[in-house]
Motif scaffolding. Structure first.
Motif, PDB file in Angstrom:
ATOM      1  N   ALA A 195       0.830  -1.210   0.000  1.00 12.84           N
ATOM      2  CA  ALA A 195       0.000   0.000   0.000  1.00 12.84           C
ATOM      3  C   ALA A 195       0.864   1.260   0.000  1.00 12.84           C
ATOM      4  O   ALA A 195       0.530   2.254  -0.655  1.00 12.84           O
ATOM      5  CB  ALA A 195      -0.928  -0.009   1.211  1.00 12.84           C
TER       6      ALA A 195
ATOM      7  N   ASN B 207       2.190   2.103  -3.477  1.00 14.77           N
ATOM      8  CA  ASN B 207       1.187   2.649  -4.398  1.00 14.77           C
ATOM      9  C   ASN B 207       0.900   4.126  -4.152  1.00 14.77           C
ATOM     10  O   ASN B 207       0.172   4.749  -4.929  1.00 14.77           O
ATOM     11  CB  ASN B 207      -0.114   1.855  -4.291  1.00 14.77           C
ATOM     12  N   MET B 208       1.443   4.689  -3.083  1.00 17.69           N
ATOM     13  CA  MET B 208       1.223   6.104  -2.775  1.00 17.69           C
ATOM     14  C   MET B 208       2.228   6.942  -3.561  1.00 17.69           C
ATOM     15  O   MET B 208       3.433   6.728  -3.478  1.00 17.69           O
ATOM     16  CB  MET B 208       1.349   6.346  -1.272  1.00 17.69           C
ATOM     17  N   ARG B 209       1.721   7.916  -4.323  1.00 19.78           N
ATOM     18  CA  ARG B 209       2.557   8.726  -5.205  1.00 19.78           C
ATOM     19  C   ARG B 209       2.403  10.210  -4.889  1.00 19.78           C
ATOM     20  O   ARG B 209       1.396  10.651  -4.341  1.00 19.78           O
ATOM     21  CB  ARG B 209       2.178   8.482  -6.674  1.00 19.78           C
TER      22      ARG B 209
ATOM     23  N   ASN C  70      -5.056   5.824   2.850  1.00 16.36           N
ATOM     24  CA  ASN C  70      -3.640   5.681   2.536  1.00 16.36           C
ATOM     25  C   ASN C  70      -3.131   7.018   1.998  1.00 16.36           C
ATOM     26  O   ASN C  70      -3.059   7.258   0.787  1.00 16.36           O
ATOM     27  CB  ASN C  70      -3.423   4.574   1.501  1.00 16.36           C
TER      28      ASN C  70
ATOM     29  N   SER D 256      -0.356   9.967  -1.938  1.00 11.92           N
ATOM     30  CA  SER D 256      -1.643   9.282  -1.845  1.00 11.92           C
ATOM     31  C   SER D 256      -1.766   8.276  -2.976  1.00 11.92           C
ATOM     32  O   SER D 256      -1.067   8.377  -3.997  1.00 11.92           O
ATOM     33  CB  SER D 256      -2.798  10.290  -1.899  1.00 11.92           C
ATOM     34  N   ASP D 257      -2.668   7.297  -2.785  1.00 15.67           N
ATOM     35  CA  ASP D 257      -2.892   6.294  -3.828  1.00 15.67           C
ATOM     36  C   ASP D 257      -3.914   6.795  -4.835  1.00 15.67           C
ATOM     37  O   ASP D 257      -4.447   7.903  -4.714  1.00 15.67           O
ATOM     38  CB  ASP D 257      -3.340   4.968  -3.212  1.00 15.67           C
TER      39      ASP D 257
END
Length: 546
Positions: free
Chosen positions: A221, A224-226, A530, A545-546
């Protein structure tokens, strides 16, 4: 004997006159020490004997030039090119052709553009894009009278004042007590708050936190946060001292407090204000701590060094007075599940118990703990009577029911740090751990499940905590969705934010070369989503954030 010498000298003289120039070159003695090439001797058969001539300075220079030409491997050029050799002419022609080729492919312009790309500019979203960019003016260049060949003006000093001097300050030390209207200072005067703000803050965001998320899924998880360009914005004007997420889940709403008492709200993806930013000014000094009330999501409590603790009530559109002293408030936390009771710490080693249900803005009780300093307080998430206090080099845990005005006995103490402690927080779900950050470049986790006199140390992690005077101090904070992971900013390059497990193992490192080029001293996770925020010294928030 003299006759023999005279005859021998005459023979040598005759032999020299009969030699050709080629024979003379071989007869010149060469020095093995300097290894110079033989000089070219000029022989004139017309003169029977060499005539002595006084050598002038000009003759010496000419002779030196002749020697240099004779020693050179390149034949002198007889053309009209200033005495350049053929090799030098060919070299200059090559340089000219290379420069012409580089100019034809625009290499020099591409190099300048590449330099600009390697130094990315900070994000222009938020307050910088509209309010501050329009204010900038081009001022004329200042020149001194001396450079202008003008005489200096004769200035006379004003007469000395008589009586008592009264100094006027440009800004008040504190806002007047009582409610303050929520008037955004980045909007036109008389503008009303967006109606969507109240709807968003009133959103029911009570969701169960999934505690059975294993570490592998948690790391996935985090990956996947960018961080993207539209997730960076200037929310306040100066250095960020505190920041937090609103618990709503439909969108991301953040709050940040800066060095000069301003509080900014930013809704990601909104068009109100400046790119979704609303700026308020409820304080006049650094906003050291802020938190949304878990019982009343429309309430944002903010504490400032100017001695004021206020509650931003979006429903009433005011900043209410909660607690007020002369100066020196540092930190606070909720001491009850309904967020009506607070424990507030100041710079003088005192904690105050404040009940918001009581009329006025004073405390219920005041207790002296460490006379040197007090930097952080944190209440136990389940047993609210316990709270941890970062006191100089020791963290002490107190029971609010057994406090005295002075010399209160601590329930438990956490030892091990050699320098001052910047923060200490109970783990968010059970309170069985306490996470501490210290200026001795160590992050430590203690076991507080048994609440013994001296809580044992579980883990110690080396981490550079020295930010200097111009950056907010780094503090490790828990992820409220988990009991065993925390996040902290970093001074390393390239700039980053790191997530660790309580056993000291790194779980993920957030790095973005295009959008992250600054130290994110203030960090916080969203309570249910997330998402991770980071605040820097220029008032910008970065959202992963994803």
């Amino acid at each position: 004997m003299a006759t023999r010498r005279t005859k021998r000298a005459a023979v040598v003289k005759v032999q020299q006159l009969e030699m050709t120039p080629v024979d003379l070159e071989g007869a010149v003695r060469r020095s093995k020490r300097n290894g110079l090439a033989p000089k070219c001797l000029i022989y004139s058969p017309e003169s029977s004997a060499p005539t002595k001539k006084r050598r002038t300075k000009m003759d010496n220079e000419k002779t030196k030039e002749e020697e240099d030409v004779g020693n050179s491997d390149v034949e002198p050029s007889s053309g009209g090119h200033g005495g350049l050799s053929a090799y030098e002419l060919e070299r200059l022609e090559n340089i000219r052709q290379n420069q012409a080729f580089l100019s034809s492919i625009n290499l020099f312009r591409a190099t300048e553009e590449l330099k600009q790309l390697t130094r990315p500019k900070p994000s222009q979203r938020g307050l910088m894009s509209r309010s501050q960019a329009a204010v900038k003016e081009v001022l004329p260049t200042r020149k001194s009278l001396r450079l202008q060949n003008k005489e200096a003006e004769i200035l006379t000093l004003p007469p000395e004042p008589r009586g008592t001097l009264i100094y006027e300050q440009s800004s008040p030390l504190k806002k007047p007590s009582g409610p303050l209207l929520m008037d955004p200072i980045n909007l036109e005067e008389g503008s009303k708050l967006p109606s969507q703000l109240l709807e968003l803050c009133s959103e029911d965001s009570k969701e169960e936190i999934n505690m059975e998320f294993d570490l592998k899924g948690y790391r996935s998880a985090l990956k996947n946060m960018r961080l993207t360009e539209d997730r960076v914005a200037k929310v306040v004007k100066d250095r960020i001292f505190s920041a937090t997420f609103h618990p709503c889940t439909s969108t991301l709403l953040m709050a940040a407090g800066d060095k000069w008492g301003k509080v900014g709200l930013w809704k990601l993806g909104s068009d109100w204000g400046d790119d979704g930013v609303l700026l308020f000014e409820p304080h006049t000094r650094p906003v050291g701590c802020m938190a949304f009330s878990r019982a009343h999501p429309t309430h944002l409590l903010s504490l400032s060094y100017d001695g004021s603790l206020r509650c931003m009530d979006v429903e009433k559109a005011v900043f209410d007075d909660v607690y007020d002293i002369d100066d020196g408030l540092k930190t606070f936390d909720f001491l009850s599940h309904d967020c009506s009771t607070l424990v507030v710490g100041n710079w003088y080693g005192e904690v105050a118990i404040v009940d918001r249900r009581t009329a006025g803005n004073s405390h219920e009780s005041l207790h002296s703990l460490d006379p040197k300093t007090l930097r952080c307080v944190s209440a136990h998430p389940l047993q609210k009577q316990y709270f941890a206090v970062a006191e100089s080099k020791v963290v002490s845990i107190y029971d609010s029911r057994c406090l005295k005005k002075a010399k209160s006995q601590a329930v438990s103490q956490l030892h091990g740090h050699s320098l001052s402690i910047t923060s200490a927080y109970f783990s968010p779900c059970t309170g069985n751990r306490v996470l501490t950050s210290s200026m001795d470049n160590n992050i430590r986790i203690y076991d507080t499940s048994a609440m013994t006199t001296k809580s044992p140390l579980l883990t110690s992690i080396k981490h550079d905590m020295h930010t200097g005077r111009w950056l907010t101090k780094l503090s490790a904070v828990w992820d409220p969705k988990r009991e065993d992971c925390f996040v902290v900013g970093s001074m390393a390059r390239p700039r980053r934010v790191q997530v660790f497990h309580e056993n000291g193992q790194p779980q993920h490192t957030f790095i973005d070369g295009e959008n992250l080029n600054t130290v994110l001293s203030v960090t916080a996770f969203h309570p249910t989503r997330n998402a991770l925020l980071g605040g820097n010294a220029s008032g910008r928030l970065h959202i992963f954030s994803d």
